[in-house]
Each structure stands twice: as structure tokens, then as C-alpha cells.
Design a protein around this motif. Sequence first.
Motif, PDB file in Angstrom:
ATOM      1  N   PRO A  75       0.865  -1.163  -0.035  1.00 50.41           N
ATOM      2  CA  PRO A  75      -0.022  -0.069   0.082  1.00 50.41           C
ATOM      3  C   PRO A  75       0.728   1.292   0.075  1.00 50.41           C
ATOM      4  N   THR A  76       0.398   2.434  -0.534  1.00 47.14           N
ATOM      5  CA  THR A  76       1.069   3.814  -0.694  1.00 47.14           C
ATOM      6  C   THR A  76       0.215   4.523   0.323  1.00 47.14           C
ATOM      7  N   PHE A  77       0.863   5.163   1.065  1.00 49.31           N
ATOM      8  CA  PHE A  77       0.097   6.212   2.358  1.00 49.31           C
ATOM      9  C   PHE A  77       0.649   7.518   1.873  1.00 49.31           C
ATOM     10  N   VAL A  78      -0.389   8.490   1.868  1.00 50.59           N
ATOM     11  CA  VAL A  78      -0.029  10.102   1.828  1.00 50.59           C
ATOM     12  C   VAL A  78      -0.495  10.520   3.374  1.00 50.59           C
ATOM     13  N   PRO A  79       0.426  10.796   4.235  1.00 47.70           N
ATOM     14  CA  PRO A  79      -0.183  11.363   5.370  1.00 47.70           C
ATOM     15  C   PRO A  79      -0.242  12.999   5.178  1.00 47.70           C
ATOM     16  N   LEU A  80      -1.383  13.485   5.608  1.00 50.51           N
ATOM     17  CA  LEU A  80      -1.521  14.905   5.640  1.00 50.51           C
ATOM     18  C   LEU A  80      -1.231  15.410   7.154  1.00 50.51           C
ATOM     19  N   ASP A  81      -0.857  16.802   6.934  1.00 52.29           N
ATOM     20  CA  ASP A  81      -0.419  17.543   8.308  1.00 52.29           C
ATOM     21  C   ASP A  81      -1.824  17.475   9.096  1.00 52.29           C
ATOM     22  N   ASP A 106      -1.328   3.618  -6.021  1.00 56.97           N
ATOM     23  CA  ASP A 106       0.058   3.463  -6.199  1.00 56.97           C
ATOM     24  C   ASP A 106       0.916   4.687  -5.928  1.00 56.97           C
ATOM     25  N   ALA A 107       2.277   4.817  -6.122  1.00 61.02           N
ATOM     26  CA  ALA A 107       3.032   6.022  -5.836  1.00 61.02           C
ATOM     27  C   ALA A 107       2.711   7.342  -6.970  1.00 61.02           C
TER      28      ALA A 107
END
Length: 203
Positions: A75-81, A106-107
Amino acid sequence: MATAAAPAADAAPKGGGKKKLIIIIAAVLLLVLIGGGAAVMLLKKKAPAEGEDGAEDTHEAAPAPAAHAKPGAPPTFVPLDPFTVNLSDKEVDRFAQIGITLEVVDAHTADQIKAYLPAIRSNVLMLLSHKSSVELLTIEGKEKLAREIRRESVRPMGIELDDEDEDEAPAAADAPVKKKKKKKKHQVESPVTNVLFSTFIVQ
């Protein structure tokens, strides 16, 4: 008589010379064509031979296509502030501090999401500021919020997802449900597959 025969003798070699020249050129062309054909055949034979040797390489490199396959890919994760917002409670001032991470396919999609982050953060902030503490403190409220964040996070990219809550709301009345189902014929696939909460504080 001898002088008349001489030009005839000279003419014969000239005509024969042209014929010899044509024959030589034709022979050279024929040799070039045969040589070219042989070279092509040799190259074709070498290519499968290299393919056989490289067959092991292709078997070893089999994971490359699997990278595109979603089931096997990590899995690809995008953390938000973290978000800190005042809630819509009227009786008392309350606020929420919420950490959100988006799970994407995906990336490449992660890079796209990062390009739209200011618009995504704005949408999520607007969404959170309309919530009350009562809505956010229940599990159902958190699940609904996750669905709404998922919908709002792809909107800046021009992707409009169906509102699942609107479809579920008229479950008691059969006729409105049928109308909703007609509108929901072709579903848009969201690049954001899941919304995860890393922190969730309501005060």
C-alpha cells in the motif's frame, strides 16, 4: 577490305565489354542481396538464442509486471498534516484535532495527490468545521467522516464520487432508492482507496 574488317573487330569487343560490365554489376548485386539475406537470417537465429538465455532473466524479473498488479503491491500512504478546527457546536466552544492519512492505489497517484494538497486540505477543513462533537464522537460518525473525506480528497482532481450516505438514507422508502440506483449506473473508481485516522481528539 582489311581496313573495313578492323572496325567490325573493334565494335565486337565494345559490345562484349558492356555485356561483361552488366554481368559483373548483376553478380555484385546478387552477392550483396545473398549476403544481406544471410545476415538477416543469422540475426534472427541469434535473437531467439539470446531469448532462450534471457528466458531465465525474464523469469527472474517476473516481479516487474506484478508491481502494476494491485493485489501484490504494497500500500502507498499520503499523510496529511494534522487538522485543528473549531466544531459547529452552538452550546459550547469545542474543537477537534485530527490526523489523516490517505491510502492510494500507487506511488504515481501519491504524487498526484501531493500536487493537489492545498485544495484537498481546504476541502477537508471545510468539512470538519461543519461537524459537531456529537457526530464525531460515535463510531458511525467517524466512519461517515472517513467516507466524506475520501470524496472531498479526490474532488480537486475532477473526480466526483457518489454520496454513499445519500443512497443509504432513503432505505425506508423503496421508490426513492430505485431513482438513486439509476443515477449510480457508472461508478467512478477513486484513486484514494481508504482514509485512516492517526489521531482523533475532540475537546
